[in-house]
Design a protein around this motif. Structure first.
Motif: not given
Length: 191
Positions: A134-156
């Motif tokens: 998390w880049d606090a100065n720019n409010d930016w998030i990044f990773t090179e690792r595998e991730f799962r993102f789940v929400g009401p309309e997606y499962n990625v």
């Protein structure tokens, strides 16, 4: 004999003077960090840090153990027993990040979150990965690792993420999963 003894003593005095004068014991020289022990300059327990901008609370960081390594050439802080960060958006909605371990790099204000990283947004969406920056100065998030993102309309599931904190601008690597897409009807007007 007297002069030989005096000559011998004078030679010893000159040698010892040269030896001691060549040593620099000043404390103005930086210490080589390769030989420094990695010891924190400060340790805190049950810490709660509040980040503000123009009197508005932006984030609250809570951790059971805080280690301050600002005494080293590359200044940083560690959270060895995990941390919880609560972020507030413009509407003061709460978003949470949990991790088993964290490192805050002072010069860049980048936080490296490692181990069972979970980001839960105010709308109920959850991102899980093993490492997240998390880049606090720019409010930016990044990773090179595998991730799962789940929400009401997606499962990625994907292997790279580079996004703003609202997830409105993002890039990802190889992507699999389901995403609901709304199609708007186009109407044409006749003249």
């Amino acid at each position: 004999m007297f002069f030989q003894t005096l000559k011998y003593k004078a030679w010893i005095v000159v040698f010892m003077t040269t030896l001691f004068c060549s040593c620099d014991l000043s404390t103005n020289q930086p210490i080589n960090t390769a030989y420094q022990k990695k010891e924190p300059v400060g340790t805190g327990f049950n810490i709660r840090m509040v980040y503000t901008d123009s009197t508005r609370v932006k984030a609250i960081l809570e951790t059971p153990v805080y280690l301050d390594y600002s005494n080293l050439s590359m200044k940083y802080s560690e959270f060895p027993e995990g941390l919880k960060v609560t972020f507030f958006d413009e509407s003061m909605n709460e978003n949470f990040v949990l991790a088993d371990f964290g490192t805050l790099y002072n010069a860049t204000s980048i936080i490296d979150l490692v181990g069972n990283v979970s980001l839960t947004s105010s709308d109920g969406s959850v991102l899980n990965t093993e490492q997240l920056y998390w880049d606090a100065n720019n409010d930016w998030i990044f990773t090179e690792r595998e991730f799962r993102f789940v929400g009401p309309e997606y499962n990625v599931l994907a292997n790279r993420l580079d996004t703003n904190k609202e997830f409105t601008k993002f890039q990802t690597g190889k992507l699999t999963g389901t995403v609901a897409v709304k199609q708007e009807e186009q109407t044409t007007e006749s003249n």
